[in-house]
Design a protein around this motif. Structure first.
Motif, PDB file in Angstrom:
ATOM      1  N   ILE A 132       1.757   6.209  -1.383  1.00 21.73           N
ATOM      2  CA  ILE A 132       2.613   7.294  -0.936  1.00 21.73           C
ATOM      3  C   ILE A 132       3.716   7.555  -1.958  1.00 21.73           C
TER       4      ILE A 132
ATOM      5  N   SER B 270       3.165   6.583   7.431  1.00 22.33           N
ATOM      6  CA  SER B 270       3.029   5.291   6.764  1.00 22.33           C
ATOM      7  C   SER B 270       4.311   4.473   6.860  1.00 22.33           C
TER       8      SER B 270
ATOM      9  N   THR C 127      -1.867   6.396   4.916  1.00 23.68           N
ATOM     10  CA  THR C 127      -2.307   6.398   3.520  1.00 23.68           C
ATOM     11  C   THR C 127      -3.634   7.137   3.355  1.00 23.68           C
TER      12      THR C 127
ATOM     13  N   SER D 174       0.815  -1.212   0.000  1.00 24.26           N
ATOM     14  CA  SER D 174       0.000   0.000   0.000  1.00 24.26           C
ATOM     15  C   SER D 174       0.851   1.266   0.000  1.00 24.26           C
TER      16      SER D 174
ATOM     17  N   GLY E 294      -6.541   2.474  -2.131  1.00 30.00           N
ATOM     18  CA  GLY E 294      -6.177   2.519  -0.723  1.00 30.00           C
ATOM     19  C   GLY E 294      -6.908   1.532   0.163  1.00 30.00           C
TER      20      GLY E 294
END
Length: 307
Positions: A114, A139, A295, A110, A262
């Motif tokens: 970013i 994150s 996120t 994930s 996300g």
């Protein structure tokens, strides 16, 4: 500033028509980690990838043969390049899944959400906001904790491979948006060429001695459960997912496509814990919360900064 135009954003009232298929991709991708882990070992990674892509490729070729012939040489080259990147993503990601938990895999990957805005900011020379940088730091801190469920130790090889896969996914999304020939071509044809290029890479690797079991021996040893998992990965996680990604990235920005994915780690964690019986531990739970919070915060900051 880049000389290549950014795709026009969909009108707000129609945005959900683009967003919904991408969110469905997040669901199937989140489920894919446990599915891949269930049918793959370190000795069968390449063989499973050959089978996974080869199952859907003939269907794509037959369905889009006229559009394939209509592609220009530049479009073939652009899609072929994307296919090479795609093959690298799947190799690194699948080896990573074998050597870590499905939950960790989904949460670490994930970080693409970013990495993509950061990479896009570097390409366009537009400085990210302080809020987004803070979300990115949150994150990253979450991933550090996530990989330390049993105490502070070195991350596993699988965790590190998933981190590399997140960087490779970022490159793939940016290339889809910035290669001129790809931006103007038919989505189905480009998906077909990408998957064909990936199959060629995997087949060549499978022919090299010492790279693992052959696709034929792996296929012969599969039972009903393994074939069901393979078809799920082929039809939903490969064909459907990458067609939707290619279609949507040209109707919105690369950052929005990545950020709309996300919910993927939520599904990965839910499936890994509920079905796979995985456990995170106290540090792992804290890390998962930080990854999801970072996120989500990053998504909001990017959306708020969008024109």
């Amino acid at each position: 500033m880049s000389s290549i135009a950014v795709p026009a954003l969909a009108p707000p009232r129609r945005a959900w028509l683009t967003d919904l298929p991408v969110l469905l991709v997040a669901v199937v991708w989140g489920s894919s980690y446990l599915a891949a882990k269930g049918i793959t070992t370190a000795q069968t990674v390449i063989a499973v990838l050959v089978l996974r892509f080869a199952v859907v490729l003939p269907v794509l070729v037959i369905a889009g043969r006229r559009r394939l012939v209509a592609l220009s040489a530049a479009q073939w080259r652009g899609a072929g390049l994307l296919g090479l990147v795609l093959s690298g993503i799947f190799l690194v990601e699948t080896y990573g899944i074998v050597h870590t938990s499905a939950t960790n895999a989904g949460l670490i990957i994930s970080l693409t959400m970013i990495f993509t805005p950061l990479a896009e900011a570097a390409v366009t020379r537009v400085r990210p906001t302080g809020t987004f940088l803070a979300a990115a730091a949150l994150s990253v801190a979450g991933v550090v904790l996530l990989t330390q469920g049993g105490g502070f130790t070195s991350p596993s090889a699988g965790d590190l491979l998933m981190l590399v896969a997140a960087l490779a996914r970022t490159l793939h999304v940016l290339l889809m948006a910035r290669i001129r020939s790809v931006r103007s071509a038919d989505s189905l044809s480009l998906t077909t060429v990408q998957l064909g290029s990936a199959v060629a890479v995997f087949a060549l690797l499978a022919a090299v001695p010492g790279t693992g079991d052959s696709p034929w021996s792996v296929a012969a040893g599969f039972g009903v459960r393994e074939w069901g998992g393979l078809l799920f990965l082929s039809v939903f996680c490969t064909l459907f997912a990458f067609f939707v990604q290619m279609w949507s990235v040209r109707r919105t920005s690369p950052s929005r496509v990545s950020l709309l994915l996300g919910t993927e780690p939520l599904w990965a964690a839910a499936v890994g814990i509920a079905i796979g019986g995985e456990r995170l531990g106290v540090l792992g739970v804290a890390g998962a919360v930080l990854v999801l919070a970072g996120t989500a915060w990053g998504r909001r900051s990017v959306d708020a900064a969008a024109p």
